[in-house]
Design a protein around this motif. Structure first.
Motif, mmCIF file in Angstrom:
data_model
loop_
_atom_site.group_PDB
_atom_site.id
_atom_site.type_symbol
_atom_site.label_atom_id
_atom_site.label_comp_id
_atom_site.label_asym_id
_atom_site.label_seq_id
_atom_site.Cartn_x
_atom_site.Cartn_y
_atom_site.Cartn_z
ATOM 1 N N ALA A 139 0.836 -1.208 0.000
ATOM 2 C CA ALA A 139 0.000 0.000 0.000
ATOM 3 C C ALA A 139 0.868 1.254 0.000
ATOM 4 N N GLN A 140 1.969 1.215 0.741
ATOM 5 C CA GLN A 140 2.876 2.363 0.762
ATOM 6 C C GLN A 140 3.641 2.484 -0.545
ATOM 7 N N HIS A 141 4.073 1.346 -1.075
ATOM 8 C CA HIS A 141 4.746 1.373 -2.379
ATOM 9 C C HIS A 141 3.832 1.966 -3.451
ATOM 10 N N THR A 142 2.557 1.606 -3.396
ATOM 11 C CA THR A 142 1.605 2.113 -4.391
ATOM 12 C C THR A 142 1.588 3.630 -4.413
ATOM 13 N N GLU A 143 1.491 4.232 -3.244
ATOM 14 C CA GLU A 143 1.424 5.691 -3.176
ATOM 15 C C GLU A 143 2.751 6.338 -3.559
ATOM 16 N N VAL A 144 3.862 5.690 -3.202
ATOM 17 C CA VAL A 144 5.178 6.226 -3.570
ATOM 18 C C VAL A 144 5.348 6.224 -5.082
ATOM 19 N N PHE A 145 5.025 5.099 -5.724
ATOM 20 C CA PHE A 145 5.173 5.009 -7.184
ATOM 21 C C PHE A 145 4.194 5.942 -7.900
ATOM 22 N N ARG A 146 2.984 6.039 -7.391
ATOM 23 C CA ARG A 146 2.003 6.921 -8.016
ATOM 24 C C ARG A 146 2.459 8.375 -7.934
ATOM 25 N N GLY A 147 2.908 8.795 -6.756
ATOM 26 C CA GLY A 147 3.388 10.166 -6.608
ATOM 27 C C GLY A 147 4.626 10.440 -7.441
ATOM 28 N N ALA A 148 5.529 9.442 -7.540
ATOM 29 C CA ALA A 148 6.746 9.625 -8.330
ATOM 30 C C ALA A 148 6.417 9.763 -9.813
ATOM 31 N N PHE A 149 5.456 8.979 -10.298
ATOM 32 C CA PHE A 149 5.071 9.099 -11.709
ATOM 33 C C PHE A 149 4.451 10.468 -11.987
ATOM 34 N N LYS A 150 3.632 10.940 -11.054
ATOM 35 C CA LYS A 150 3.008 12.248 -11.234
ATOM 36 C C LYS A 150 4.044 13.371 -11.242
ATOM 37 N N ALA A 151 5.203 13.115 -10.606
ATOM 38 C CA ALA A 151 6.251 14.137 -10.545
ATOM 39 C C ALA A 151 7.056 14.230 -11.838
ATOM 40 N N VAL A 152 6.929 13.221 -12.708
ATOM 41 C CA VAL A 152 7.627 13.262 -13.997
ATOM 42 C C VAL A 152 6.962 14.321 -14.876
ATOM 43 N N PRO A 178 5.346 16.077 -17.839
ATOM 44 C CA PRO A 178 4.690 15.530 -19.036
ATOM 45 C C PRO A 178 5.468 15.795 -20.312
ATOM 46 N N GLY A 179 6.204 16.914 -20.346
ATOM 47 C CA GLY A 179 6.955 17.240 -21.550
ATOM 48 C C GLY A 179 8.009 16.213 -21.889
ATOM 49 N N GLU A 180 8.587 15.564 -20.876
ATOM 50 C CA GLU A 180 9.607 14.545 -21.132
ATOM 51 C C GLU A 180 8.996 13.324 -21.811
ATOM 52 N N ILE A 181 7.802 12.953 -21.391
ATOM 53 C CA ILE A 181 7.127 11.829 -22.028
ATOM 54 C C ILE A 181 6.659 12.216 -23.432
ATOM 55 N N GLU A 182 6.159 13.444 -23.572
ATOM 56 C CA GLU A 182 5.714 13.909 -24.887
ATOM 57 C C GLU A 182 6.873 13.971 -25.877
ATOM 58 N N ALA A 183 8.061 14.324 -25.381
ATOM 59 C CA ALA A 183 9.231 14.369 -26.260
ATOM 60 C C ALA A 183 9.591 12.974 -26.756
ATOM 61 N N ARG A 233 9.704 3.470 -24.487
ATOM 62 C CA ARG A 233 9.449 4.703 -23.746
ATOM 63 C C ARG A 233 9.407 4.446 -22.239
ATOM 64 N N PHE A 234 8.789 3.326 -21.877
ATOM 65 C CA PHE A 234 8.736 2.980 -20.457
ATOM 66 C C PHE A 234 10.131 2.658 -19.934
ATOM 67 N N ARG A 235 10.915 1.910 -20.718
ATOM 68 C CA ARG A 235 12.230 1.463 -20.238
ATOM 69 C C ARG A 235 13.239 2.600 -20.172
ATOM 70 N N ARG A 236 13.190 3.513 -21.142
ATOM 71 C CA ARG A 236 14.218 4.549 -21.207
ATOM 72 C C ARG A 236 13.816 5.869 -20.544
ATOM 73 N N ILE A 237 12.526 6.133 -20.456
ATOM 74 C CA ILE A 237 12.084 7.432 -19.954
ATOM 75 C C ILE A 237 11.271 7.295 -18.663
ATOM 76 N N VAL A 238 10.169 6.597 -18.737
ATOM 77 C CA VAL A 238 9.226 6.576 -17.615
ATOM 78 C C VAL A 238 9.831 5.912 -16.385
ATOM 79 N N ALA A 239 10.354 4.690 -16.553
ATOM 80 C CA ALA A 239 10.868 3.946 -15.394
ATOM 81 C C ALA A 239 12.038 4.651 -14.711
ATOM 82 N N PRO A 240 13.079 5.097 -15.448
ATOM 83 C CA PRO A 240 14.194 5.764 -14.767
ATOM 84 C C PRO A 240 13.783 7.058 -14.061
ATOM 85 N N LEU A 241 12.937 7.875 -14.709
ATOM 86 C CA LEU A 241 12.530 9.136 -14.093
ATOM 87 C C LEU A 241 11.629 8.896 -12.883
#
Length: 239
Positions: A119-132, A134-139, A150-158
């Motif tokens: 449950a704690q991991h869920t909120e940590v990962f959700r908040g971390a994704f929201k902190a990425v 959007p322009g980086e994903i759009e690029a 895109r997930f392996r090189r951009i989303v997951a590391p960020l």
């Protein structure tokens, strides 16, 4: 008769409890690692459910995090240990086994720690994704990257970069939660301290030693987490 000092209690010679305490510390780390890994897997799917899932999936994920963060961790261990034992006993009787069959304490503890930390991991990962941003994903999309790349090189590391501080906090919580597994009889650090205290009549000494070992593990873990944060934050300007 003189009582042994702390150095004698933690020695590895005759009458010393060094081997037992070291084995207990190792078991504590194993339980924490297993529970943390299970929680990370659950948290990954939980975060995905909250971010990209449909209405029913998001509702289920919200219910999971709300319930698990609202009930005591010890209760979850009891439910899995005794409930699991009852279920295994029932299944065993269907196949002709007689008597009570206990659910493995290590498995019950690791699952309980994993489910609660998920449950704690869920909120940590959700908040971390929201902190990425959007322009980086759009690029990445504009460059024609496929979804998996895109997930392996951009989303997951960020996401991991933003999640690391929170993941470090979750690890510290998991490490402390592992002490609750002693109620199942698993010979982790707290359980070994309880046995030593009962055998020698020196509860303060053994619990003080256990506290020092927990603090040592926590401190070393904190050093590794800070190193990981610095590694994944290379090239990022700090405010």
């Amino acid at each position: 008769m003189n009582q042994p000092g702390i150095l004698e209690l933690v020695s590895f010679g005759p009458g010393g409890w060094g081997h037992a305490l070291l084995a207990g510390a190792w078991m504590t780390i194993l339980i924490a690692l297993a529970g943390y890994a299970i929680g990370a897997v659950i948290g990954t799917f939980g975060a995905w459910a909250k971010i990209s899932g449909g209405t029913a999936v998001r509702t289920a994920a919200d219910a999971y995090t709300t319930i698990l963060r609202g009930i005591p961790d010890l209760l979850v261990i009891y439910l899995l240990y005794f409930g699991g034992s009852a279920m295994v006993t029932t299944v065993g009787r269907l196949f002709g086994a007689e008597g009570f069959i206990g659910f493995p304490g290590f498995l019950a503890g690791a699952l309980a720690v994993g489910i609660t930390s998920g449950a704690q991991h869920t909120e940590v990962f959700r908040g971390a994704f929201k902190a990425v941003h959007p322009g980086e994903i759009e690029a990445a999309i504009a460059c024609g990257m496929p979804r998996l790349m895109r997930f392996r090189r951009i989303v997951a590391p960020l996401t991991l970069r933003h999640a690391l501080p929170g993941l470090g906090n979750v690890w510290q919580v998991v490490l402390k939660e592992s002490a609750l597994v002693s109620i199942t009889g698993v010979a982790e650090l707290l359980r070994q301290a309880q046995v030593g205290a009962g055998s020698t009549g020196l509860p303060f000494d053994f619990y003080l030693i256990a506290a020092a070992i927990y603090l040592l593990i926590s401190t070393i873990s904190g050093v590794f987490m800070r190193q990981a944060e610095r590694h994944f934050s290379r090239g990022v300007r700090r405010g």
